[in-house]
Design a protein around this motif. Structure first.
Motif, PDB file in Angstrom:
ATOM      1  N   ASP A   9       1.146  -1.027  -0.103  1.00 56.16           N
ATOM      2  CA  ASP A   9      -0.038  -0.171  -0.069  1.00 56.16           C
ATOM      3  C   ASP A   9       0.793   1.460   0.081  1.00 56.16           C
ATOM      4  N   GLY A  12       2.430   1.730  -3.719  1.00 53.66           N
ATOM      5  CA  GLY A  12       1.843   2.192  -3.767  1.00 53.66           C
ATOM      6  C   GLY A  12       1.455   3.943  -4.208  1.00 53.66           C
ATOM      7  N   THR A  13       1.206   4.008  -3.202  1.00 56.04           N
ATOM      8  CA  THR A  13       1.172   5.328  -2.243  1.00 56.04           C
ATOM      9  C   THR A  13       2.181   6.399  -3.265  1.00 56.04           C
ATOM     10  N   THR A  16       2.179   6.623  -7.367  1.00 55.45           N
ATOM     11  CA  THR A  16       1.490   7.669  -7.579  1.00 55.45           C
ATOM     12  C   THR A  16       1.435   9.346  -7.319  1.00 55.45           C
ATOM     13  N   ILE A  43      -1.095   1.423 -13.603  1.00 56.72           N
ATOM     14  CA  ILE A  43      -1.156   1.937 -12.326  1.00 56.72           C
ATOM     15  C   ILE A  43      -1.828   3.337 -12.819  1.00 56.72           C
ATOM     16  N   ARG A  44      -0.869   4.556 -13.824  1.00 54.79           N
ATOM     17  CA  ARG A  44      -1.201   5.464 -13.592  1.00 54.79           C
ATOM     18  C   ARG A  44      -2.366   5.384 -14.350  1.00 54.79           C
ATOM     19  N   VAL A  46      -5.529   3.792 -14.154  1.00 56.18           N
ATOM     20  CA  VAL A  46      -6.244   3.411 -13.802  1.00 56.18           C
ATOM     21  C   VAL A  46      -6.347   4.439 -12.278  1.00 56.18           C
ATOM     22  N   TYR A  47      -5.167   4.667 -11.270  1.00 54.06           N
ATOM     23  CA  TYR A  47      -5.106   5.584 -10.161  1.00 54.06           C
ATOM     24  C   TYR A  47      -5.051   6.857 -10.964  1.00 54.06           C
ATOM     25  N   VAL A  48      -4.139   7.263 -11.675  1.00 51.45           N
ATOM     26  CA  VAL A  48      -3.724   8.905 -11.750  1.00 51.45           C
ATOM     27  C   VAL A  48      -4.481   9.476 -12.558  1.00 51.45           C
ATOM     28  N   GLU A  50      -7.563   8.802 -13.581  1.00 49.87           N
ATOM     29  CA  GLU A  50      -8.962   8.949 -12.683  1.00 49.87           C
ATOM     30  C   GLU A  50      -8.963   9.514 -11.583  1.00 49.87           C
ATOM     31  N   ARG A  51      -8.092  10.022 -10.845  1.00 44.29           N
ATOM     32  CA  ARG A  51      -7.707  11.509 -10.060  1.00 44.29           C
ATOM     33  C   ARG A  51      -8.111  12.519 -10.946  1.00 44.29           C
TER      34      ARG A  51
END
Length: 72
Positions: A9, A12-13, A16, A43-44, A46-48, A50-51
């Motif tokens: 975790d 991953g933080t 990002t 990861i970019r 899915v997470y970045v 989207e953010r």
């Protein structure tokens, strides 16, 4: 139920953070993290990305609300 935190975790933080707060490429981030560039790109996406989309929508909503409010 509270989910127990794990070392991945934090990784991953940190990943990002590197994607959003630095100008490192996916290849450079992959080198730092010990991941493949394809994993960083996933990861970019899915997470970045989207953010960033959610933040942009929020800003547009805020501008629309502010436009409709007349100063007294």
């Amino acid at each position: 139920m509270v989910r127990k935190k794990h070392l991945h975790d934090a990784r991953g933080t940190f990943a990002t953070f590197l994607m959003t707060e630095t100008d490192l490429t996916d290849v450079e981030i992959a080198g730092v993290m010990g991941w493949s560039p394809d994993e960083v790109a996933r990861i970019r996406k899915v997470y970045v990305d989207e953010r960033a989309t959610v933040v942009a929508i929020g800003q547009r909503i805020a501008r629309g609300v502010n436009r409709n409010c007349k100063p007294e």
